[in-house]
Design a protein around this motif. Sequence first.
Motif, short mmCIF file in Angstrom:
data_model
loop_
_atom_site.label_atom_id
_atom_site.label_comp_id
_atom_site.label_asym_id
_atom_site.label_seq_id
_atom_site.Cartn_x
_atom_site.Cartn_y
_atom_site.Cartn_z
N LYS A 109 0.81 -1.22 0.00
CA LYS A 109 0.00 0.00 0.00
C LYS A 109 0.85 1.28 0.00
CE LYS A 109 -3.84 2.12 2.47
NZ LYS A 109 -4.79 1.97 3.57
N GLU A 110 1.83 1.35 0.85
CA GLU A 110 2.68 2.56 0.93
C GLU A 110 3.55 2.70 -0.32
OE1 GLU A 110 2.59 4.89 3.39
OE2 GLU A 110 0.87 3.75 4.17
N GLU A 111 4.10 1.59 -0.80
CA GLU A 111 4.99 1.63 -1.95
C GLU A 111 4.24 2.03 -3.23
OE1 GLU A 111 7.57 0.85 0.74
OE2 GLU A 111 8.29 1.08 -1.31
N ILE A 112 3.01 1.56 -3.35
CA ILE A 112 2.22 1.80 -4.56
C ILE A 112 1.96 3.29 -4.78
CG2 ILE A 112 -0.12 1.49 -5.52
CD1 ILE A 112 -0.03 -1.38 -4.46
N GLN A 113 1.91 4.06 -3.71
CA GLN A 113 1.64 5.49 -3.84
C GLN A 113 2.65 6.20 -4.72
OE1 GLN A 113 1.09 7.24 0.04
NE2 GLN A 113 -0.47 5.76 0.60
N GLY A 114 3.88 5.69 -4.77
CA GLY A 114 4.92 6.32 -5.58
C GLY A 114 5.13 5.68 -6.94
N MET A 115 4.25 4.75 -7.31
CA MET A 115 4.39 4.03 -8.57
C MET A 115 3.38 4.51 -9.61
SD MET A 115 4.60 0.06 -7.47
CE MET A 115 5.54 -0.48 -6.06
N HIS A 116 3.72 4.26 -10.86
CA HIS A 116 2.77 4.50 -11.95
C HIS A 116 1.99 3.24 -12.26
CE1 HIS A 116 4.04 8.53 -12.94
NE2 HIS A 116 5.29 8.14 -12.86
N GLY A 117 2.57 2.09 -11.95
CA GLY A 117 1.89 0.83 -12.23
C GLY A 117 2.53 -0.34 -11.54
N LEU A 118 1.73 -1.39 -11.38
CA LEU A 118 2.19 -2.62 -10.74
C LEU A 118 1.50 -3.80 -11.41
CD1 LEU A 118 3.70 -4.06 -8.39
CD2 LEU A 118 1.62 -3.72 -7.03
N ARG A 119 2.28 -4.72 -11.94
CA ARG A 119 1.75 -5.96 -12.50
C ARG A 119 1.91 -7.04 -11.44
NH1 ARG A 119 4.73 -6.43 -18.29
NH2 ARG A 119 3.81 -4.61 -19.28
N ILE A 120 0.86 -7.77 -11.18
CA ILE A 120 0.90 -8.80 -10.15
C ILE A 120 0.53 -10.15 -10.76
CG2 ILE A 120 -0.06 -9.59 -7.96
CD1 ILE A 120 -0.76 -6.64 -7.37
N PHE A 121 1.36 -11.14 -10.49
CA PHE A 121 1.12 -12.51 -10.90
C PHE A 121 1.21 -13.38 -9.64
CE2 PHE A 121 2.82 -10.29 -14.52
CZ PHE A 121 1.97 -10.66 -15.54
N THR A 122 0.12 -14.04 -9.27
CA THR A 122 0.11 -14.87 -8.08
C THR A 122 -0.18 -16.31 -8.47
OG1 THR A 122 -2.23 -14.34 -7.73
CG2 THR A 122 -0.61 -13.02 -6.51
N ASP A 123 0.26 -17.22 -7.60
CA ASP A 123 0.02 -18.63 -7.83
C ASP A 123 0.12 -19.37 -6.51
OD1 ASP A 123 -0.61 -20.90 -9.26
OD2 ASP A 123 1.25 -20.95 -10.42
N ILE A 124 -0.38 -20.58 -6.52
CA ILE A 124 -0.30 -21.47 -5.36
C ILE A 124 0.71 -22.56 -5.71
CG2 ILE A 124 -1.61 -23.09 -3.91
CD1 ILE A 124 -4.13 -21.41 -4.83
N PRO A 125 1.62 -22.90 -4.77
CA PRO A 125 2.62 -23.93 -5.07
C PRO A 125 1.99 -25.26 -5.47
CG PRO A 125 3.09 -22.84 -2.98
CD PRO A 125 1.75 -22.38 -3.43
#
Length: 105
Positions: free
Chosen positions: A87-103
């Motif tokens: 949350k705090e880091e995102i404030q200074g970003m223009h974008g964030l790509r997230i890829f999640t998975d379960i082992p």
Amino acid sequence: MLSISRFLHKNQAVLVSRQLQRTLSSQTDGETRIAHILKEKFPSATSLKVVDISGGCGAMYEVHIESNEFKGKRTVQQHQLVNQALKEEIQGMHGLRIFTDIPRE
């Protein structure tokens, strides 16, 4: 005088060398900071990769994370957990790509 083919071959080698150097070099400060936050938030993560995809300026990141903590959650819920952790880091970003998975078991 270099022939055109020799010139191109030499420049391709330099480009590959730079890409390899980036791959083998240590992470940027932003990548390290984000990885540290995610390791704390998702201690059971079996795989974590953070890449600055903005060319090193820290404006956009790509996160790949695999964790048992995502088990039973829809993709949107998994991404919400990552967004909340950053949350705090995102404030200074223009974008964030997230890829999640379960082992895989």
